[in-house]
Design a protein around this motif. Structure first.
Motif, PDB file in Angstrom:
ATOM      1  N   ALA A  77       0.825  -1.205   0.000  1.00  0.00           N
ATOM      2  CA  ALA A  77       0.000   0.000   0.000  1.00  0.00           C
ATOM      3  C   ALA A  77       0.863   1.261   0.000  1.00  0.00           C
ATOM      4  CB  ALA A  77      -0.929  -0.014   1.211  1.00  0.00           C
ATOM      5  N   VAL A  78       1.928   1.263   0.785  1.00  0.00           N
ATOM      6  CA  VAL A  78       2.811   2.428   0.848  1.00  0.00           C
ATOM      7  C   VAL A  78       3.550   2.624  -0.466  1.00  0.00           C
ATOM      8  CG1 VAL A  78       4.855   3.382   1.980  1.00  0.00           C
ATOM      9  CG2 VAL A  78       3.075   2.316   3.357  1.00  0.00           C
ATOM     10  N   ALA A  79       3.924   1.542  -1.123  1.00  0.00           N
ATOM     11  CA  ALA A  79       4.691   1.617  -2.371  1.00  0.00           C
ATOM     12  C   ALA A  79       3.918   2.312  -3.485  1.00  0.00           C
ATOM     13  CB  ALA A  79       5.098   0.213  -2.809  1.00  0.00           C
ATOM     14  N   THR A  80       2.588   2.309  -3.419  1.00  0.00           N
ATOM     15  CA  THR A  80       1.775   2.915  -4.485  1.00  0.00           C
ATOM     16  C   THR A  80       1.671   4.425  -4.368  1.00  0.00           C
ATOM     17  OG1 THR A  80      -0.269   2.651  -3.198  1.00  0.00           O
ATOM     18  CG2 THR A  80       0.385   0.810  -4.612  1.00  0.00           C
ATOM     19  N   LEU A  81       2.145   5.012  -3.258  1.00  0.00           N
ATOM     20  CA  LEU A  81       1.956   6.442  -3.023  1.00  0.00           C
ATOM     21  C   LEU A  81       2.894   7.286  -3.879  1.00  0.00           C
ATOM     22  CD1 LEU A  81       1.689   6.389   0.879  1.00  0.00           C
ATOM     23  CD2 LEU A  81      -0.195   6.536  -0.765  1.00  0.00           C
ATOM     24  N   ALA A  82       2.384   8.445  -4.310  1.00  0.00           N
ATOM     25  CA  ALA A  82       3.187   9.410  -5.063  1.00  0.00           C
ATOM     26  C   ALA A  82       2.778  10.807  -4.628  1.00  0.00           C
ATOM     27  CB  ALA A  82       2.965   9.235  -6.557  1.00  0.00           C
ATOM     28  N   PRO A  83       3.731  11.745  -4.488  1.00  0.00           N
ATOM     29  CA  PRO A  83       3.401  13.114  -4.063  1.00  0.00           C
ATOM     30  C   PRO A  83       2.363  13.731  -4.986  1.00  0.00           C
ATOM     31  CG  PRO A  83       5.777  12.756  -4.058  1.00  0.00           C
ATOM     32  CD  PRO A  83       5.168  11.561  -4.720  1.00  0.00           C
ATOM     33  N   THR A  84       1.303  14.301  -4.373  1.00  0.00           N
ATOM     34  CA  THR A  84       0.160  14.701  -5.190  1.00  0.00           C
ATOM     35  C   THR A  84      -0.366  16.095  -4.878  1.00  0.00           C
ATOM     36  OG1 THR A  84      -0.508  12.391  -5.389  1.00  0.00           O
ATOM     37  CG2 THR A  84      -2.178  14.045  -5.900  1.00  0.00           C
ATOM     38  N   GLY A  85      -0.957  16.290  -3.678  1.00  0.00           N
ATOM     39  CA  GLY A  85      -1.807  17.458  -3.511  1.00  0.00           C
ATOM     40  C   GLY A  85      -1.513  18.380  -2.354  1.00  0.00           C
ATOM     41  N   TRP A  86      -2.570  18.698  -1.593  1.00  0.00           N
ATOM     42  CA  TRP A  86      -2.555  19.684  -0.530  1.00  0.00           C
ATOM     43  C   TRP A  86      -2.005  19.083   0.771  1.00  0.00           C
ATOM     44  CZ3 TRP A  86      -5.187  24.676  -1.045  1.00  0.00           C
ATOM     45  CH2 TRP A  86      -5.627  24.921  -2.351  1.00  0.00           C
ATOM     46  N   THR A  87      -2.039  19.921   1.848  1.00  0.00           N
ATOM     47  CA  THR A  87      -1.536  19.465   3.153  1.00  0.00           C
ATOM     48  C   THR A  87      -2.606  19.680   4.229  1.00  0.00           C
ATOM     49  OG1 THR A  87       0.644  20.246   2.426  1.00  0.00           O
ATOM     50  CG2 THR A  87       0.451  19.549   4.719  1.00  0.00           C
ATOM     51  N   PRO A  88      -3.670  18.873   4.227  1.00  0.00           N
ATOM     52  CA  PRO A  88      -4.747  19.034   5.221  1.00  0.00           C
ATOM     53  C   PRO A  88      -4.419  18.326   6.535  1.00  0.00           C
ATOM     54  CG  PRO A  88      -5.361  17.335   3.657  1.00  0.00           C
ATOM     55  CD  PRO A  88      -4.006  17.848   3.224  1.00  0.00           C
ATOM     56  N   ILE A  89      -3.542  18.901   7.330  1.00  0.00           N
ATOM     57  CA  ILE A  89      -3.113  18.250   8.570  1.00  0.00           C
ATOM     58  C   ILE A  89      -4.258  18.158   9.576  1.00  0.00           C
ATOM     59  CG2 ILE A  89      -1.582  18.459  10.572  1.00  0.00           C
ATOM     60  CD1 ILE A  89       0.527  19.652   8.752  1.00  0.00           C
ATOM     61  N   GLY A  90      -5.025  19.253   9.739  1.00  0.00           N
ATOM     62  CA  GLY A  90      -6.135  19.241  10.693  1.00  0.00           C
ATOM     63  C   GLY A  90      -7.134  18.132  10.411  1.00  0.00           C
ATOM     64  N   PRO A  91      -7.700  18.042   9.175  1.00  0.00           N
ATOM     65  CA  PRO A  91      -8.619  16.950   8.862  1.00  0.00           C
ATOM     66  C   PRO A  91      -7.994  15.568   9.033  1.00  0.00           C
ATOM     67  CG  PRO A  91      -8.812  18.693   7.229  1.00  0.00           C
ATOM     68  CD  PRO A  91      -7.640  19.043   8.087  1.00  0.00           C
ATOM     69  N   ALA A  92      -6.704  15.441   8.724  1.00  0.00           N
ATOM     70  CA  ALA A  92      -6.040  14.136   8.872  1.00  0.00           C
ATOM     71  C   ALA A  92      -5.965  13.727  10.342  1.00  0.00           C
ATOM     72  CB  ALA A  92      -4.641  14.186   8.260  1.00  0.00           C
ATOM     73  N   LEU A  93      -5.696  14.691  11.233  1.00  0.00           N
ATOM     74  CA  LEU A  93      -5.646  14.367  12.664  1.00  0.00           C
ATOM     75  C   LEU A  93      -7.023  13.958  13.177  1.00  0.00           C
ATOM     76  CD1 LEU A  93      -3.279  17.172  14.038  1.00  0.00           C
ATOM     77  CD2 LEU A  93      -2.723  14.789  13.573  1.00  0.00           C
ATOM     78  N   LEU A  94      -8.065  14.658  12.726  1.00  0.00           N
ATOM     79  CA  LEU A  94      -9.415  14.284  13.129  1.00  0.00           C
ATOM     80  C   LEU A  94      -9.748  12.875  12.647  1.00  0.00           C
ATOM     81  CD1 LEU A  94     -11.376  17.608  12.422  1.00  0.00           C
ATOM     82  CD2 LEU A  94     -10.854  16.606  14.650  1.00  0.00           C
ATOM     83  N   GLY A  95      -9.382  12.563  11.399  1.00  0.00           N
ATOM     84  CA  GLY A  95      -9.632  11.218  10.873  1.00  0.00           C
ATOM     85  C   GLY A  95      -8.858  10.160  11.626  1.00  0.00           C
ATOM     86  N   ALA A  96      -7.605  10.448  11.967  1.00  0.00           N
ATOM     87  CA  ALA A  96      -6.792   9.470  12.703  1.00  0.00           C
ATOM     88  C   ALA A  96      -7.359   9.227  14.092  1.00  0.00           C
ATOM     89  CB  ALA A  96      -5.348   9.965  12.790  1.00  0.00           C
ATOM     90  N   ALA A  97      -7.853  10.290  14.750  1.00  0.00           N
ATOM     91  CA  ALA A  97      -8.450  10.118  16.070  1.00  0.00           C
ATOM     92  C   ALA A  97      -9.672   9.210  15.999  1.00  0.00           C
ATOM     93  CB  ALA A  97      -8.835  11.482  16.651  1.00  0.00           C
ATOM     94  N   GLU A  98     -10.458   9.339  14.928  1.00  0.00           N
ATOM     95  CA  GLU A  98     -11.617   8.451  14.744  1.00  0.00           C
ATOM     96  C   GLU A  98     -11.170   7.019  14.466  1.00  0.00           C
ATOM     97  OE1 GLU A  98     -14.032  10.037  11.654  1.00  0.00           O
ATOM     98  OE2 GLU A  98     -14.624  11.840  12.781  1.00  0.00           O
ATOM     99  N   ASP A  99     -10.084   6.858  13.708  1.00  0.00           N
ATOM    100  CA  ASP A  99      -9.574   5.516  13.411  1.00  0.00           C
ATOM    101  C   ASP A  99      -9.170   4.767  14.682  1.00  0.00           C
ATOM    102  OD1 ASP A  99      -9.883   6.195  10.760  1.00  0.00           O
ATOM    103  OD2 ASP A  99      -7.761   6.676  10.451  1.00  0.00           O
ATOM    104  N   LEU A 100      -8.735   5.517  15.712  1.00  0.00           N
ATOM    105  CA  LEU A 100      -8.226   4.897  16.929  1.00  0.00           C
ATOM    106  C   LEU A 100      -9.270   4.803  18.041  1.00  0.00           C
ATOM    107  CD1 LEU A 100      -4.753   6.695  17.065  1.00  0.00           C
ATOM    108  CD2 LEU A 100      -5.193   4.355  16.368  1.00  0.00           C
TER     109      LEU A 100
END
Length: 424
Positions: free
Chosen positions: A119-142
């Motif tokens: 899964a990690v190998a498929t990643l390529a630099p792409t877009g924006w830097t939404p750190i706030g939404p990513a932290l909210l999503g990670a908190a829900e994941d945990l």
């Protein structure tokens, strides 16, 4: 010969029986309680800036992938690990869409190393830097359960999706009291990125690390994952006040705050009759300071009367200075009519006498770490707890008694063998 073997066997059985019988009941009856597996989510920035080739002569994305592969090989078996990305899918200019670009790449759970690496190998630099939404999503994941939880954020830039301030998001996560720690790693960070990532980490009692080499990134992420597998007490961020009346109410635990040079900070703790307050504070000199400084921790009544204090002085030879205090509140002579004794509010004051050269910034304040514990006080002056042994005196007494009995038996067996030898 047979008689001697039987005697030796009987002596060993007697010693074993004495050892088991003299130990506290809880030591043999209580079965170990299984703990939930710790949960960790790695949050990786896959924004366009990760194309920059300034880490060991390769791109930041390539360095992150290499570090991830090494980390995934070393994840402890008891850790449930997940991976979330930010800026990995939308390359366009639409800010609204770009700030929603975060998804869970690998779900939190038992780790399939091959699947996660793929899964990690498929990643390529792409877009924006939404750190706030990513932290909210990670908190829900945990979410869910009582396991320790940790987010490890790896990014090379500051958030591009304000006004959702990621530092404020981290504070809101910490305010929920779910004991979720966010650690941040900045890849070749500039001053603004460093400031934002430091704020995110400090809001939840986490750590910030600046990374300029692939080896450092891999080693640091492994350390953080291992720390989740073998957790320590997680500090809780709090904010002291200028007077006791407005101070935050603290329960037993570990707290972090910041204090300016020469400032006083106040906190409150409730103490029932028969309990003992134990508190300690450490102040970190995280910048150049003048020699000769000190820290003071005072326990004061709500009316301003000092109960007890602890203080310590330094001369510039150490980065951390600490002190502590103990205050046992006596038992009541007469039980209250309703059977519920009133708690006493103890005000804790932390003061410091640090100063710095004019060229040194005094803001933000220096990090302080406050430990608060409330235990049952010793009932009498001869209570064994006052000797620092606590319940350990059971084991000490058992060992002394078993040793004494073993010595008697060995002496008796030796005399019996000599007597048999003289007879024959």
């Amino acid at each position: 010969m047979i008689t001697r073997k039987r005697l030796a066997t009987g002596a060993c059985a007697l010693l074993a029986a004495l050892s088991v019988a003299l130990l506290p009941t809880g030591a043999t009856a209580d079965a170990p309680v299984a703990k939930e597996s710790p949960k960790v989510e790695l949050v990786l920035d896959v924004s366009g800036s990760m194309r920059a080739k300034d880490i060991d002569g390769k791109s930041r994305m390539a360095a992150a992938k290499q570090a991830f592969n090494e980390v995934l090989d070393a994840v402890p078996s008891e850790v449930r690990l997940g991976i979330r990305t930010l800026g990995a899918d939308y390359p366009g200019p639409d800010r609204k869409r770009g700030c929603k670009d975060t998804r869970q790449l690998y779900p939190v759970g038992p780790l399939d190393r091959t699947e996660a690496k793929t899964a990690v190998a498929t990643l390529a630099p792409t877009g924006w830097t939404p750190i706030g939404p990513a932290l909210l999503g990670a908190a829900e994941d945990l979410e869910g359960g009582e396991a320790t939880r940790r987010i490890v954020l790896i990014t090379d830039g500051e958030d591009t999706c304000a006004p959702l301030d990621p530092c404020q998001v981290a504070r809101e996560i910490a305010a929920k009291g779910i004991h979720l720690v966010i650690d941040t790693l900045g890849l070749v960070p500039d001053a603004k990125t460093r400031q934002q990532l430091t704020c995110i980490a400090e809001a939840t009692g986490g750590t910030y690390t600046s990374v300029h080499r692939t080896e450092d990134l891999s080693r640091r992420v492994r350390q953080l994952v291992d720390r989740a597998a073998d957790p320590v007490v997680t500090p809780v961020a709090t904010v002291g006040t200028q007077r006791c009346a407005d101070a935050p109410q603290l329960k037993p635990g570990l707290y972090t705050d910041r204090e300016a040079f020469g400032q006083h900070r106040w906190y409150r703790v409730d103490l029932l009759p028969g309990q003992e307050l134990r508190a300690s504070v450490s102040v970190s000199a995280d910048r150049a300071v003048n020699n000769d400084y000190g820290v003071l921790l005072r326990a004061v009544t709500r009316h301003g009367r000092e109960i007890v204090r602890g203080s310590e002085a330094g001369d510039g030879r150490t980065d951390v200075i600490s002190t502590g205090l103990r205050y046992p509140k006596p038992e009541l002579d007469d039980e209250p009519e309703d059977g519920k004794p009133a708690a006493e509010t103890v005000c804790l004051q932390i003061s410091n006498s640090f100063s710095a050269p004019p060229s040194v910034k005094t803001t933000p304040g220096m990090p302080i770490e406050l430990t608060v514990d409330v235990v049952d006080g010793p009932s009498t002056a001869s209570d064994v707890a006052s000797f620092g042994l606590g319940r350990g005196w059971w084991l000490l007494g058992t060992l002394v008694l078993v040793g004494f009995v073993a010595g008697l038996l060995w002496g008796w067996l030796s005399r019996w063998r000599v007597a048999v030898w003289r007879t024959h």
